[in-house]
Design an enzyme around this catalytic site. Structure first.
Site, PDB file in Angstrom:
ATOM      1  N   LYS A  93       0.734  -0.889   0.163  1.00 45.29           N
ATOM      2  CA  LYS A  93       0.043  -0.160  -0.073  1.00 45.29           C
ATOM      3  C   LYS A  93       0.787   1.257  -0.021  1.00 45.29           C
ATOM      4  CE  LYS A  93      -4.049   2.012   0.721  1.00 45.29           C
ATOM      5  NZ  LYS A  93      -3.816   2.582  -0.676  1.00 45.29           N
ATOM      6  N   GLN A 114       7.061   3.817   3.902  1.00 39.64           N
ATOM      7  CA  GLN A 114       5.835   3.584   3.845  1.00 39.64           C
ATOM      8  C   GLN A 114       5.782   2.257   4.615  1.00 39.64           C
ATOM      9  OE1 GLN A 114       3.686   5.460   1.334  1.00 39.64           O
ATOM     10  NE2 GLN A 114       2.061   4.865   2.636  1.00 39.64           N
ATOM     11  N   LYS A 117       5.581   3.444   8.164  1.00 39.17           N
ATOM     12  CA  LYS A 117       4.425   4.297   8.657  1.00 39.17           C
ATOM     13  C   LYS A 117       3.254   3.545   8.612  1.00 39.17           C
ATOM     14  CE  LYS A 117       4.178   7.511   5.574  1.00 39.17           C
ATOM     15  NZ  LYS A 117       3.799   8.582   4.448  1.00 39.17           N
ATOM     16  N   LYS A 129       5.192   1.873  -3.308  1.00 40.86           N
ATOM     17  CA  LYS A 129       5.296   3.185  -3.772  1.00 40.86           C
ATOM     18  C   LYS A 129       5.437   3.175  -5.084  1.00 40.86           C
ATOM     19  CE  LYS A 129       4.707   7.503  -2.375  1.00 40.86           C
ATOM     20  NZ  LYS A 129       3.705   8.113  -1.151  1.00 40.86           N
ATOM     21  N   GLY A 168      -3.087   8.231  -4.090  1.00 42.68           N
ATOM     22  CA  GLY A 168      -2.582   9.409  -4.834  1.00 42.68           C
ATOM     23  C   GLY A 168      -1.169   9.800  -3.997  1.00 42.68           C
ATOM     24  N   ASP A 169      -0.404  10.663  -4.647  1.00 42.81           N
ATOM     25  CA  ASP A 169       0.718  11.424  -3.858  1.00 42.81           C
ATOM     26  C   ASP A 169       0.824  12.605  -4.789  1.00 42.81           C
ATOM     27  OD1 ASP A 169       2.911  11.197  -1.773  1.00 42.81           O
ATOM     28  OD2 ASP A 169       3.982  11.608  -3.477  1.00 42.81           O
ATOM     29  N   THR A 212      -4.638  13.399   5.378  1.00 45.18           N
ATOM     30  CA  THR A 212      -3.015  13.643   5.848  1.00 45.18           C
ATOM     31  C   THR A 212      -2.906  15.046   6.462  1.00 45.18           C
ATOM     32  OG1 THR A 212      -2.643  12.243   3.613  1.00 45.18           O
ATOM     33  CG2 THR A 212      -0.789  13.385   4.785  1.00 45.18           C
ATOM     34  N   ASN A 243      -2.352  19.153  -1.582  1.00 42.77           N
ATOM     35  CA  ASN A 243      -3.465  18.445  -0.806  1.00 42.77           C
ATOM     36  C   ASN A 243      -3.175  18.621   0.852  1.00 42.77           C
ATOM     37  OD1 ASN A 243      -3.965  15.621   0.662  1.00 42.77           O
ATOM     38  ND2 ASN A 243      -5.671  16.198  -0.621  1.00 42.77           N
ATOM     39  N   SER A 382      -6.820   5.513   3.921  1.00 42.16           N
ATOM     40  CA  SER A 382      -6.762   4.727   2.688  1.00 42.16           C
ATOM     41  C   SER A 382      -7.470   3.327   3.299  1.00 42.16           C
ATOM     42  CB  SER A 382      -5.535   4.671   2.040  1.00 42.16           C
ATOM     43  OG  SER A 382      -5.379   5.780   1.375  1.00 42.16           O
TER      44      SER A 382
HETATM   45  P1  NDP Z   1       0.564  17.972  -4.088  1.00 38.96           P
HETATM   46  O1  NDP Z   1       0.809  17.469  -5.554  1.00 38.96           O
HETATM   47  O2  NDP Z   1      -1.154  17.998  -3.694  1.00 38.96           O
HETATM   48  O3  NDP Z   1       1.263  19.088  -3.554  1.00 38.96           O
HETATM   49  C1  NDP Z   1       2.401  19.296  -3.743  1.00 38.96           C
HETATM   50  C2  NDP Z   1       2.982  20.530  -3.236  1.00 38.96           C
HETATM   51  O4  NDP Z   1       4.309  20.721  -3.171  1.00 38.96           O
HETATM   52  C3  NDP Z   1       2.746  21.420  -4.417  1.00 38.96           C
HETATM   53  O5  NDP Z   1       2.438  22.744  -3.762  1.00 38.96           O
HETATM   54  C4  NDP Z   1       4.014  21.755  -5.065  1.00 38.96           C
HETATM   55  O6  NDP Z   1       4.050  22.701  -5.873  1.00 38.96           O
HETATM   56  C5  NDP Z   1       4.948  21.550  -3.992  1.00 38.96           C
HETATM   57  N1  NDP Z   1       6.037  21.027  -4.432  1.00 38.96           N
HETATM   58  C6  NDP Z   1       6.275  19.836  -5.190  1.00 38.96           C
HETATM   59  N2  NDP Z   1       7.750  19.639  -5.268  1.00 38.96           N
HETATM   60  C7  NDP Z   1       8.355  20.639  -5.134  1.00 38.96           C
HETATM   61  C8  NDP Z   1       9.518  21.081  -5.292  1.00 38.96           C
HETATM   62  N3  NDP Z   1      10.639  20.333  -5.596  1.00 38.96           N
HETATM   63  N4  NDP Z   1      10.021  22.224  -4.541  1.00 38.96           N
HETATM   64  C9  NDP Z   1       9.102  23.022  -3.930  1.00 38.96           C
HETATM   65  N5  NDP Z   1       7.903  22.823  -3.809  1.00 38.96           N
HETATM   66  C10 NDP Z   1       7.363  21.582  -4.543  1.00 38.96           C
HETATM   67  O7  NDP Z   1       0.866  16.695  -3.231  1.00 38.96           O
HETATM   68  P2  NDP Z   1       0.499  16.338  -1.625  1.00 38.96           P
HETATM   69  O8  NDP Z   1       0.366  17.251  -0.985  1.00 38.96           O
HETATM   70  O9  NDP Z   1      -0.193  15.190  -1.826  1.00 38.96           O
HETATM   71  O10 NDP Z   1       2.169  15.619  -1.229  1.00 38.96           O
HETATM   72  C11 NDP Z   1       3.010  16.665  -0.581  1.00 38.96           C
HETATM   73  C12 NDP Z   1       3.967  15.652   0.221  1.00 38.96           C
HETATM   74  O11 NDP Z   1       3.125  14.880   1.259  1.00 38.96           O
HETATM   75  C13 NDP Z   1       4.772  14.766  -0.394  1.00 38.96           C
HETATM   76  O12 NDP Z   1       6.025  14.436   0.237  1.00 38.96           O
HETATM   77  C14 NDP Z   1       3.831  13.468  -0.146  1.00 38.96           C
HETATM   78  O13 NDP Z   1       4.720  12.236  -0.411  1.00 38.96           O
HETATM   79  C15 NDP Z   1       3.456  13.593   1.122  1.00 38.96           C
HETATM   80  N6  NDP Z   1       2.368  12.835   1.577  1.00 38.96           N
HETATM   81  C16 NDP Z   1       1.069  12.919   0.936  1.00 38.96           C
HETATM   82  C17 NDP Z   1      -0.010  11.945   1.183  1.00 38.96           C
HETATM   83  C18 NDP Z   1      -1.230  12.274   0.802  1.00 38.96           C
HETATM   84  O14 NDP Z   1      -2.278  11.720   1.218  1.00 38.96           O
HETATM   85  N7  NDP Z   1      -1.726  12.925  -0.639  1.00 38.96           N
HETATM   86  C19 NDP Z   1       0.223  10.961   2.331  1.00 38.96           C
HETATM   87  C20 NDP Z   1       1.548  11.251   2.861  1.00 38.96           C
HETATM   88  C21 NDP Z   1       2.524  11.926   2.545  1.00 38.96           C
HETATM   89  P3  NDP Z   1       3.882  23.053  -7.457  1.00 38.96           P
HETATM   90  O15 NDP Z   1       2.397  23.182  -7.585  1.00 38.96           O
HETATM   91  O16 NDP Z   1       4.611  24.248  -8.019  1.00 38.96           O
HETATM   92  O17 NDP Z   1       4.167  21.527  -8.005  1.00 38.96           O
END
Ligand code: NDP
Length: 450
Positions: A93, A114, A117, A129, A168-169, A212, A243, A382
């Site tokens: 997962k 993961q 976690k 992943k 998603g991620d 999250t 997100n 999830s």
């Molecule tokens: P999203 O795609 O919804 O958002 C990611 C955000 O981070 C955007 O604002 C993006 O900006 C920014 N970002 C991505 N890459 C970079 C970079 N190299 N430098 C600066 N900003 C960056 O993703 P999530 O919110 O889902 O995920 C964010 C983090 O949380 C990740 O590490 C993910 O693995 C982790 N996570 C997510 C979960 C989930 O349920 N969604 C669960 C557990 C962990 P831009 O719009 O410019 O790309």
């Protein structure tokens, strides 16, 4: 790797030799090895069964071609991956990430994290992943759909409700999950809970979208409660605007805190007046519907500043919530945060803090919660979506939210149980690693040399 004990550096050296050119994966392994190896020294059965080394080797890795046709009729090619890391306690997962920085090292680090976690969530979930170096930014909906269909055409051979259940991620939100699910159903002629994060009309769970970010703030609240403090009135820096960041901000506002920053890969917004519910709605529409840039926030709200070159960690805050991506909080920023009086860092993203910054926070003994503990609410929900799918029922919003809160509470308790030192300081990194390790390691030993 300078201050590692000989046992840890020998172990890390061995894994590193087998995985050259995988810096993110080795960073995650090193962080875990530092806390687990001393524990293993005192618990011989884990050492004898060589469990940690086995856990560093994925059970299986798929890497595949993803061809698709863009709107100009050009044939494009991306690379797809699925890392099936560990299935000792349940089906693999973990999310799918679509971002140009995706490579094997990044996905192996994410899959490795993961495993720990998912174990912490108390649910029967293994770890995996996947993703692609495809960038959904700037693509039309039709292009994203064609890419998702091609990606799933191969991925579908390797996943299933009792085998591997992706979610998603970064870059994979409701739109992408919908396209991926539609293609899986078409190929397999079955309606099954093979993906989580689905839309509510086709098997999704209430609160999964929010989980999250909400879970992160529930975890921070547990830390506050345990220290007779509260989030009320606290100034908070949040990075990212996707997100996790959006729903962390929503819950911070609800708990009376004052989030003052958001960011994206283009730069950082500082809003000294605080981000309120109306401004948050603007961010959600901007990022989720219009797919715009965060700089537009400062065009609309004149008191806010947009900075292209600084991170949210340069603002004076009480708490920091990195919610964007890996290694977004380096040592220099960690020092600035502490110098400015920041009392706690709660990771929403996976491994947003660099190795050096992490050591610094632990030395300074400020509250520090690693993503594998504080962002586990997403995968936990999830898991709840999988339970609802299996039973063909839907729980109410309150019911899912209550379970999420209880899971975050239990993760916090586990970290405290395993991470409290003789001086009373709770090392959440150590606590999360050991608590996550023990359950998986025991299951692996029980299942023999597999
Ligand atoms: P999203 O795609 O919804 O958002 C990611 C955000 O981070 C955007 O604002 C993006 O900006 C920014 N970002 C991505 N890459 C970079 C970079 N190299 N430098 C600066 N900003 C960056 O993703 P999530 O919110 O889902 O995920 C964010 C983090 O949380 C990740 O590490 C993910 O693995 C982790 N996570 C997510 C979960 C989930 O349920 N969604 C669960 C557990 C962990 P831009 O719009 O410019 O790309």
């Amino acid at each position: 790797m300078s201050n590692l004990s000989k046992d840890v550096s020998d172990f890390v050296g061995k894994i590193s030799k087998r995985n050259p050119h995988e810096p993110e994966f080795m960073q995650a392994v090193t962080e875990v090895a530092e806390t687990i190896i001393p524990f293993i020294e005192d618990h011989k059965k884990y050492k004898d069964a060589n469990v940690l080394e086995r856990m560093c080797e994925p059970e299986r890795v798929m890497m595949f071609r993803v061809p698709w046709v863009d709107d100009q009729n050009n044939v494009q090619v991306n690379r797809g991956f699925r890392v099936q890391m560990n299935s000792a306690i349940g089906p693999y997962k973990g999310g799918l990430r679509f971002h140009p920085t995706v490579n094997l090292s990044v996905l192996k680090f994410l899959a490795f994290e993961q495993v720990f976690k998912n174990s912490l969530t108390t649910l029967p979930l293994g770890g995996g992943k996947g993703g692609s170096d495809f960038d959904p930014k700037g693509k039309s909906d039709a292009e994203v759909m064609r890419f998702c269909q091609s990606f799933m055409t191969e991925l579908s051979k390797h996943i299933g409700g009792y085998t591997d259940v992706p979610a998603g991620d970064i870059g994979v939100g409701a739109r992408e999950i919908g396209f991926l699910f539609g293609q899986y159903k078409r190929l397999n002629n079955e309606f099954t809970g093979v993906l989580t994060g689905k839309g509510l009309s086709y098997g999704g769970s209430l609160i999964r979208t929010e989980a999250t970010g909400y879970g992160l703030v529930y975890f921070a609240k547990e830390v506050m409660d345990a220290n007779d403090d509260s989030l009320e009135g606290k100034v908070c820096a949040v990075s990212g605007s996707g997100n996790v960041a959006q729903y962390a901000i929503e819950k911070l506002i609800e708990f009376g805190a004052k989030p003052v920053t958001v960011s994206d890969s283009g730069g950082c917004i500082y809003d000294p007046d605080g981000i309120d519910t109306e401004k948050l709605e603007f961010i959600k529409e901007l990022k989720n519907e219009k797919r715009g840039r965060i700089s537009e926030y400062a065009d609309k709200y004149k008191a806010a500043e947009f900075h292209k070159d600084i991170t949210p960690w340069n603002i004076k805050v009480d708490f920091a919530f990195p919610c964007a991506t890996q290694n977004e909080l380096p040592l220099e920023d960690a020092k600035t945060l502490v110098k400015n009086g920041c009392k706690g860092v709660f990771e929403g993203a996976n491994m947003p803090t660099t190795e050096e910054a992490l050591s610094y926070f632990r030395e300074q003994k400020i509250f520090f919660s690693p993503g594998k503990a504080s962002n586990a609410g997403g995968v936990a929900t999830s898991g709840l979506e999988m339970s609802q799918n299996a039973q063909r029922i839907s729980w109410t919003r309150d019911e899912v939210d209550y379970r999420l809160k209880m899971i975050m509470r239990s993760i916090h308790k586990n970290c405290v149980d395993y991470g409290t030192g003789s001086d009373g300081y709770v090392d959440y990194v150590k606590g999360a690693n050991i608590a996550g390790f023990v359950k998986v390691a025991d299951a692996m030993i029980a299942q023999g040399v597999v």
